[in-house]
Design a protein around this motif. Structure first.
Motif, PDB file in Angstrom:
ATOM      1  N   GLY A  52       0.825  -1.197   0.000  1.00 26.32           N
ATOM      2  CA  GLY A  52       0.000   0.000   0.000  1.00 26.32           C
ATOM      3  C   GLY A  52       0.860   1.247   0.000  1.00 26.32           C
ATOM      4  N   THR A  53       0.240   2.384   0.261  1.00 26.53           N
ATOM      5  CA  THR A  53       0.962   3.653   0.262  1.00 26.53           C
ATOM      6  C   THR A  53       1.866   3.774   1.487  1.00 26.53           C
ATOM      7  N   SER A  54       2.664   4.811   1.511  1.00 25.77           N
ATOM      8  CA  SER A  54       3.541   5.046   2.667  1.00 25.77           C
ATOM      9  C   SER A  54       2.725   5.226   3.939  1.00 25.77           C
ATOM     10  N   TYR A  55       1.550   5.830   3.828  1.00 30.07           N
ATOM     11  CA  TYR A  55       0.688   5.981   4.999  1.00 30.07           C
ATOM     12  C   TYR A  55       0.191   4.615   5.486  1.00 30.07           C
ATOM     13  N   ALA A  56      -0.156   3.727   4.553  1.00 26.11           N
ATOM     14  CA  ALA A  56      -0.620   2.388   4.930  1.00 26.11           C
ATOM     15  C   ALA A  56       0.477   1.585   5.608  1.00 26.11           C
ATOM     16  N   GLN A  57       1.732   1.921   5.313  1.00 29.57           N
ATOM     17  CA  GLN A  57       2.870   1.213   5.895  1.00 29.57           C
ATOM     18  C   GLN A  57       3.308   1.777   7.242  1.00 29.57           C
ATOM     19  N   ASP A  58       2.676   2.835   7.673  1.00 33.52           N
ATOM     20  CA  ASP A  58       3.109   3.563   8.869  1.00 33.52           C
ATOM     21  C   ASP A  58       2.507   2.951  10.132  1.00 33.52           C
ATOM     22  N   ALA A  59       3.294   2.134  10.821  1.00 30.39           N
ATOM     23  CA  ALA A  59       2.819   1.482  12.038  1.00 30.39           C
ATOM     24  C   ALA A  59       2.473   2.500  13.116  1.00 30.39           C
ATOM     25  N   GLY A  60       3.226   3.590  13.157  1.00 34.08           N
ATOM     26  CA  GLY A  60       2.944   4.631  14.141  1.00 34.08           C
ATOM     27  C   GLY A  60       1.606   5.288  13.889  1.00 34.08           C
ATOM     28  N   LEU A  61       1.263   5.513  12.627  1.00 33.37           N
ATOM     29  CA  LEU A  61      -0.031   6.097  12.284  1.00 33.37           C
ATOM     30  C   LEU A  61      -1.161   5.135  12.627  1.00 33.37           C
ATOM     31  N   ALA A  62      -0.921   3.841  12.425  1.00 36.13           N
ATOM     32  CA  ALA A  62      -1.939   2.835  12.776  1.00 36.13           C
ATOM     33  C   ALA A  62      -2.223   2.863  14.279  1.00 36.13           C
ATOM     34  N   ALA A  63      -1.177   2.937  15.083  1.00 34.80           N
ATOM     35  CA  ALA A  63      -1.359   2.994  16.535  1.00 34.80           C
ATOM     36  C   ALA A  63      -2.041   4.294  16.950  1.00 34.80           C
ATOM     37  N   GLU A  64      -1.672   5.382  16.306  1.00 35.95           N
ATOM     38  CA  GLU A  64      -2.261   6.690  16.612  1.00 35.95           C
ATOM     39  C   GLU A  64      -3.757   6.695  16.301  1.00 35.95           C
ATOM     40  N   LEU A  65      -4.130   6.169  15.136  1.00 36.97           N
ATOM     41  CA  LEU A  65      -5.540   6.109  14.758  1.00 36.97           C
ATOM     42  C   LEU A  65      -6.319   5.230  15.729  1.00 36.97           C
ATOM     43  N   TRP A  66      -5.737   4.116  16.124  1.00 35.77           N
ATOM     44  CA  TRP A  66      -6.403   3.208  17.064  1.00 35.77           C
ATOM     45  C   TRP A  66      -6.692   3.925  18.379  1.00 35.77           C
ATOM     46  N   GLU A  67      -5.689   4.611  18.915  1.00 37.85           N
ATOM     47  CA  GLU A  67      -5.856   5.305  20.195  1.00 37.85           C
ATOM     48  C   GLU A  67      -6.897   6.419  20.079  1.00 37.85           C
ATOM     49  N   TRP A  68      -6.855   7.181  18.985  1.00 32.69           N
ATOM     50  CA  TRP A  68      -7.835   8.245  18.786  1.00 32.69           C
ATOM     51  C   TRP A  68      -9.238   7.664  18.685  1.00 32.69           C
ATOM     52  N   THR A  69      -9.378   6.571  17.950  1.00 31.61           N
ATOM     53  CA  THR A  69     -10.690   5.936  17.775  1.00 31.61           C
ATOM     54  C   THR A  69     -11.230   5.448  19.111  1.00 31.61           C
ATOM     55  N   GLU A  70     -10.384   4.850  19.921  1.00 35.45           N
ATOM     56  CA  GLU A  70     -10.807   4.378  21.240  1.00 35.45           C
ATOM     57  C   GLU A  70     -11.272   5.540  22.112  1.00 35.45           C
ATOM     58  N   LYS A  71     -10.565   6.653  22.041  1.00 36.01           N
ATOM     59  CA  LYS A  71     -10.961   7.822  22.835  1.00 36.01           C
ATOM     60  C   LYS A  71     -12.308   8.364  22.365  1.00 36.01           C
ATOM     61  N   GLU A  72     -12.537   8.314  21.054  1.00 34.49           N
ATOM     62  CA  GLU A  72     -13.830   8.764  20.531  1.00 34.49           C
ATOM     63  C   GLU A  72     -14.957   7.861  21.009  1.00 34.49           C
ATOM     64  N   PHE A  73     -14.723   6.562  21.015  1.00 35.96           N
ATOM     65  CA  PHE A  73     -15.745   5.638  21.519  1.00 35.96           C
ATOM     66  C   PHE A  73     -16.035   5.910  23.001  1.00 35.96           C
ATOM     67  N   ALA A  74     -14.977   6.182  23.745  1.00 40.48           N
ATOM     68  CA  ALA A  74     -15.135   6.456  25.181  1.00 40.48           C
ATOM     69  C   ALA A  74     -16.016   7.692  25.399  1.00 40.48           C
ATOM     70  N   LYS A  75     -15.886   8.688  24.521  1.00 41.10           N
ATOM     71  CA  LYS A  75     -16.709   9.895  24.644  1.00 41.10           C
ATOM     72  C   LYS A  75     -18.196   9.553  24.521  1.00 41.10           C
ATOM     73  N   HIS A  76     -18.486   8.487  23.792  1.00 40.92           N
ATOM     74  CA  HIS A  76     -19.868   8.054  23.587  1.00 40.92           C
ATOM     75  C   HIS A  76     -20.273   6.949  24.574  1.00 40.92           C
ATOM     76  N   GLY A  77     -19.424   6.707  25.552  1.00 40.88           N
ATOM     77  CA  GLY A  77     -19.746   5.693  26.558  1.00 40.88           C
ATOM     78  C   GLY A  77     -19.598   4.269  26.047  1.00 40.88           C
ATOM     79  N   LEU A  78     -18.753   4.085  25.039  1.00 41.39           N
ATOM     80  CA  LEU A  78     -18.591   2.755  24.440  1.00 41.39           C
ATOM     81  C   LEU A  78     -17.198   2.184  24.720  1.00 41.39           C
TER      82      LEU A  78
END
Length: 317
Positions: free
Chosen positions: A291-317
């Motif tokens: 995939g692209t350089s962004y798809a290969q970025d393990a740090g970006l994958a971890a960052e997106l995961w953490e952000w997504t989890e925080k968003e779910f937490a805001k909704h009580g999930l």
């Protein structure tokens, strides 16, 4: 056409092994690639396939067609609207009330080429449906997936259907400000959501090694989804009819009809566990890709995961 243009040979009738005892869930199973995936998996006798879709009537019509082709298929409707956290939460509860195992989760559903809007939970509609919706469904079913992975015969898989369109994702890969996405073109927003699908699968595999998680590009599938693009893009208005005309003849590499387009996700659902785990992203048919350089970025994958989890937490999930 030459074999190298189309990847490996794969016949779902012959190459998918027995799925006896397995539980499968396919999102967007009422039409297109999802419906074809359910049909082909049903031929190999899984214990049950949950066909997740928004509209009961459309899902039941699809189930009737599948059972007409595979009379012994056990396919069950699961109501699911991926643009609604409340619907996803209820779908997960409904599933877990009916099954204590889940062997194959295929996050197949998606939208593309739509004007800017937001989900009821406040996310850009393509990102909110394609990434946030599937990420939440996977999160809520994760305990069942992990429990299933503890069984002696376990081979648990999560497959995210993405797209080569992830190459259209904007710099810096993921834009977390959902309002700022309004300034991006529809195709850019689509690529943004599809990049997120790859990053989600990559990080899920990293965090849950007992699960095989990967993402697949099914090819360019000329279906009704391109009608939306044709309404907003003069290039797609010109190219779509041509692609539809030549697709049955195999003239264009990476362009498939529905049955051909489903092959890569069927391959990742059934090929050897070790091989499928060897890449976080596959293109047709069963071809390893970075995939692209962004798809290969393990740090970006971890960052997106953490952000997504925080968003779910805001909704009580």
């Amino acid at each position: 056409m030459l074999q190298w243009l189309f990847g490996r040979s794969f016949d779902p009738n012959e190459d998918i092994q027995s799925l006896v005892g397995r539980i499968v869930l396919v999102t967007g199973g009422n039409n297109g690639l999802g419906k074809e995936t359910v049909l082909q998996l049903a031929k190999h006798q899984p214990q049950e396939i949950f066909l997740a879709a928004r509209t009961r009537s459309k899902a039941e019509a699809a189930i009737a067609e599948i059972k007409a082709a595979v009379p012994n298929a056990n396919v069950t409707f699961l109501e699911l609207d991926l643009s609604s956290f409340a619907s996803i939460e209820q779908a997960a509860k409904d599933f877990q009330a009916r099954s204590d195992r889940l062997d194959i989760l295929i996050n197949n559903a998606g939208i593309a080429g739509v004007p800017y809007s937001t989900t009821g939970d406040g996310y850009e509609i393509q990102f909110g449906t394609n990434h946030m919706g599937h990420a939440l469904l996977t999160k809520l079913l994760l305990s069942t997936l992990l429990k299933t992975a503890e069984r002696p015969d376990a081979d648990v898989r999560v497959i995210n259907v993405t797209s080569k369109g992830h190459m259209f994702a904007p710099a810096p890969g993921i834009i977390y400000d959902q309002a700022a996405l309004e300034k991006q073109k529809s195709l850019t927003r689509y690529g943004h959501s599809k990049l997120a699908n790859i990053l989600h699968a990559r990080e899920l595999q990293h965090r849950c090694p007992s699960i095989t998680a990967t993402a697949v590009h099914p090819g360019v599938i000329i279906t009704d989804i391109y009608n939306t693009y044709s309404e907003t893009s003069w290039a797609m208005r010109f190219l779509t009819p041509i692609a539809k005309a030549v697709t049955p003849y195999g003239i264009l590499p990476d362009v498939y009809d529905i049955s051909g387009g489903a092959l890569t996700q069927l391959w990742t659902a059934s090929a050897s566990r070790e091989e499928v785990r060897s890449s976080y992203y596959w293109t047709p048919i069963g071809v390893k890709s970075a995939g692209t350089s962004y798809a290969q970025d393990a740090g970006l994958a971890a960052e997106l995961w953490e952000w997504t989890e925080k968003e779910f937490a805001k909704h009580g999930l």
